[in-house]
Write a protein that holds these residues in place. Structure first.
Motif, short mmCIF file in Angstrom:
data_model
loop_
_atom_site.label_atom_id
_atom_site.label_comp_id
_atom_site.label_asym_id
_atom_site.label_seq_id
_atom_site.Cartn_x
_atom_site.Cartn_y
_atom_site.Cartn_z
N GLY A 84 6.52 -4.52 -4.15
CA GLY A 84 5.64 -4.45 -3.13
C GLY A 84 4.29 -4.56 -3.56
O GLY A 84 3.97 -4.67 -4.55
N PRO A 85 3.43 -4.64 -2.49
CA PRO A 85 2.10 -5.12 -2.62
C PRO A 85 1.03 -3.95 -3.00
O PRO A 85 0.05 -3.48 -2.42
CB PRO A 85 1.59 -5.59 -1.21
CG PRO A 85 2.48 -4.85 -0.39
CD PRO A 85 3.67 -4.83 -1.00
N ILE A 109 -0.90 -2.65 -12.83
CA ILE A 109 0.59 -3.03 -13.27
C ILE A 109 1.11 -3.19 -11.81
O ILE A 109 0.95 -2.14 -11.04
CB ILE A 109 1.32 -2.27 -14.07
CG1 ILE A 109 2.59 -2.79 -14.00
CG2 ILE A 109 1.28 -0.69 -13.65
CD1 ILE A 109 3.20 -2.27 -15.66
N ARG A 110 1.76 -4.00 -11.53
CA ARG A 110 2.50 -4.34 -10.18
C ARG A 110 3.97 -4.94 -10.18
O ARG A 110 4.09 -5.80 -11.14
CB ARG A 110 1.68 -4.58 -9.17
CG ARG A 110 2.10 -6.06 -8.64
CD ARG A 110 1.32 -6.30 -7.26
NE ARG A 110 0.94 -7.85 -6.85
CZ ARG A 110 1.87 -8.16 -5.73
NH1 ARG A 110 2.86 -7.42 -5.41
NH2 ARG A 110 1.94 -9.46 -5.54
N CYS A 111 4.86 -4.64 -9.41
CA CYS A 111 6.16 -5.23 -9.40
C CYS A 111 6.22 -5.98 -8.13
O CYS A 111 6.29 -5.32 -7.07
CB CYS A 111 7.37 -4.30 -9.43
SG CYS A 111 8.90 -5.13 -9.25
N SER A 190 -2.81 -7.41 -3.07
CA SER A 190 -2.30 -6.06 -3.25
C SER A 190 -3.43 -5.11 -3.02
O SER A 190 -4.40 -5.17 -3.66
CB SER A 190 -1.49 -5.79 -4.63
OG SER A 190 -2.33 -6.16 -5.68
N THR A 191 -2.85 -3.90 -2.43
CA THR A 191 -3.79 -2.64 -2.65
C THR A 191 -4.01 -2.36 -4.23
O THR A 191 -2.79 -2.26 -4.76
CB THR A 191 -3.08 -1.40 -1.97
OG1 THR A 191 -2.67 -2.12 -0.65
CG2 THR A 191 -3.90 -0.11 -1.86
N ILE A 192 -5.01 -1.93 -4.69
CA ILE A 192 -5.19 -1.21 -5.75
C ILE A 192 -5.62 0.01 -6.09
O ILE A 192 -6.49 0.44 -5.16
CB ILE A 192 -6.23 -2.22 -6.73
CG1 ILE A 192 -5.95 -3.69 -6.71
CG2 ILE A 192 -6.43 -1.54 -7.96
CD1 ILE A 192 -6.82 -4.50 -7.63
N ILE A 211 -0.81 -2.11 1.85
CA ILE A 211 -0.49 -0.63 1.86
C ILE A 211 -1.63 0.13 2.00
O ILE A 211 -2.54 0.18 1.12
CB ILE A 211 0.35 -0.43 0.56
CG1 ILE A 211 1.61 -0.85 0.82
CG2 ILE A 211 0.59 1.01 0.68
CD1 ILE A 211 2.42 -1.03 -0.81
N THR A 212 -1.72 1.19 3.15
CA THR A 212 -2.82 1.78 3.45
C THR A 212 -3.06 3.18 2.41
O THR A 212 -2.13 3.61 2.01
CB THR A 212 -2.89 2.01 4.84
OG1 THR A 212 -1.89 3.11 5.14
CG2 THR A 212 -2.78 0.85 5.92
#
Ligand code: TXA
Ligand code: MG
Length: 351
Positions: A84-85, A109-111, A190-192, A211-212
């Motif tokens: 997800g983001p 890092i993200r998937c 994406s949200t970081i 994503i909040t």
């Protein structure tokens, strides 16, 4: 498509560049463990090489291979939001090249959740690799949300839809393979969240997104704070970013029709991106109307900015969206798109 994915994975394993769809925006990927490959990303983007890039991993990847000192909060967020983001900033493992982290001791890092991205990551190095991938646009430009945007950005016009056989040279003299995946569902990056200094600074929201902060707080029990002076650097946090060539400025709903009329009376060509009342101005092809809620708006905003850039107006007026917290990601991107165009209306209207 399977053959395209397999071929793209081989391109990456050989140190090449592949643009691929993610649910947020399209990424320009290279083997995160190959410094020469990562250098090609910077070259293609025209990006300063001290700017870190995000490492993308397959679902179920071994987090401990990529990062160290992993707090429980990170594992909780991975369980809740991946694929997800959401990008996490954590202490990098020692084998992550400097080229990926911009020399910092952390790595993002993200998937990603897009099925094509997942298929690619699963095929690349048997699912054990990582792809360094910034958004697939020239540095400072609007991020791409379709494969066509990527081709436009790097002048790859002779690539056939869905085909990776062409591998034409991009403007930097590099080869870029483009994977097709339709329009990105989320539409903004994406949200970081920085968790690399959790013990001392708590979680920090480096870039707002789909994503909040509240959703993150609901999982880890801590609300991410705004970045402080010592927070890790993020190029998406530069004041000027995500900007089309045409100057962009924000105009409140109540002033929109009047501003358009005044500009047109002075001979200026105007484009408008609105979100609430389409009937207020009628500019034909020089107008886009986006949904009046933040998820649908985020999905369409980058394509709208690109399209309005193409109509060759003198100025793009964006109807100011609501300022409530659910619009934070959208307003963050718009604020950076208008930076550099300060005073543009005053200049036109004083002539
Ligand atoms: O949604 C996304 O995140 C997209 C897709 C392709 O995954 N990627 C993306 O990458 O937006 P990019 O490079 O355009 O933006 C990545 C942001 C930059 O602002 C970068 O500075 C920040 O992540 N970043 C990466 N690693 C970091 C680190 N170690 N510390 C602080 N910021 C970091
Ligand atoms: Mg970017």
């Amino acid at each position: 498509m399977d053959a395209d994915i397999a071929a793209a994975a081989r391109v990456l394993e050989a140190g090449g560049l592949v643009a691929f769809p993610t649910e947020t925006v399209y990424g320009l990927g290279a083997d995160a463990e190959n410094p020469a490959a990562v250098a090609r990303i910077y070259q293609a983007k025209g990006r300063p090489n001290d700017h870190p890039v995000i490492v993308h991993v397959a679902p179920g990847a071994d987090l401990d291979y990529w990062v160290t000192d992993i707090p429980d909060a990170a594992r909780q967020l991975v369980a809740a939001f991946w694929p997800g983001p959401l990008t996490l900033i954590l202490k990098r493992a020692s084998h992550i090249p400097d080229a990926v982290s911009g020399g910092q001791d952390t790595v993002g890092i993200r998937c990603p959740a897009h099925p094509v991205a997942i298929a690619l990551l699963s095929a690349f190095k048997g699912g054990r690799g990582g792809l360094a991938a910034p958004s697939a646009n020239k540095f400072g430009n609007v991020s791409p949300t379709t494969a066509q945007h990527v081709r436009d950005e790097f002048h790859l016009d002779d690539v056939e839809e869905g085909s990776i056989t062409g591998e034409p040279a991009c403007s930097a003299g590099l080869h870029v393979t483009v994977l097709e995946g339709g329009a990105s569902q989320v539409g903004i990056e994406s949200t970081i969240v920085d968790l690399s200094r959790l013990a001392t600074h708590g979680p920090v929201l480096l870039r707002p997104g789909h994503i909040t902060a509240q959703q993150i707080a609901d999982v880890i029990g801590l609300l991410p704070a705004a970045p402080d002076q010592a927070a890790p650097r993020a190029s998406g946090t530069l004041e000027s970013h995500y900007a089309p060539r045409t100057p962009v400025t924000m105009v409140a709903h109540a002033a929109l029709a009047d501003t358009v009329a005044q500009l047109q009376a002075r001979g200026a060509r105007v484009a408008v991106i609105g979100h609430a009342c389409g009937a207020m101005v009628d500019l034909g092809d020089s107008q886009r109307l986006l949904p009046a809620e933040p998820v649908g708006y985020a999905y369409g905003i980058y394509a709208a900015l690109r399209e309005m850039d193409l109509v060759k107006a003198d100025v793009i007026l964006v109807e100011t969206p609501p300022q409530s917290s659910d619009w934070l990601g959208v307003n963050d991107r718009l604020r950076r798109s208008v930076f550099g165009s300060t005073g543009i209306l005053a200049r036109f209207l004083s002539e």
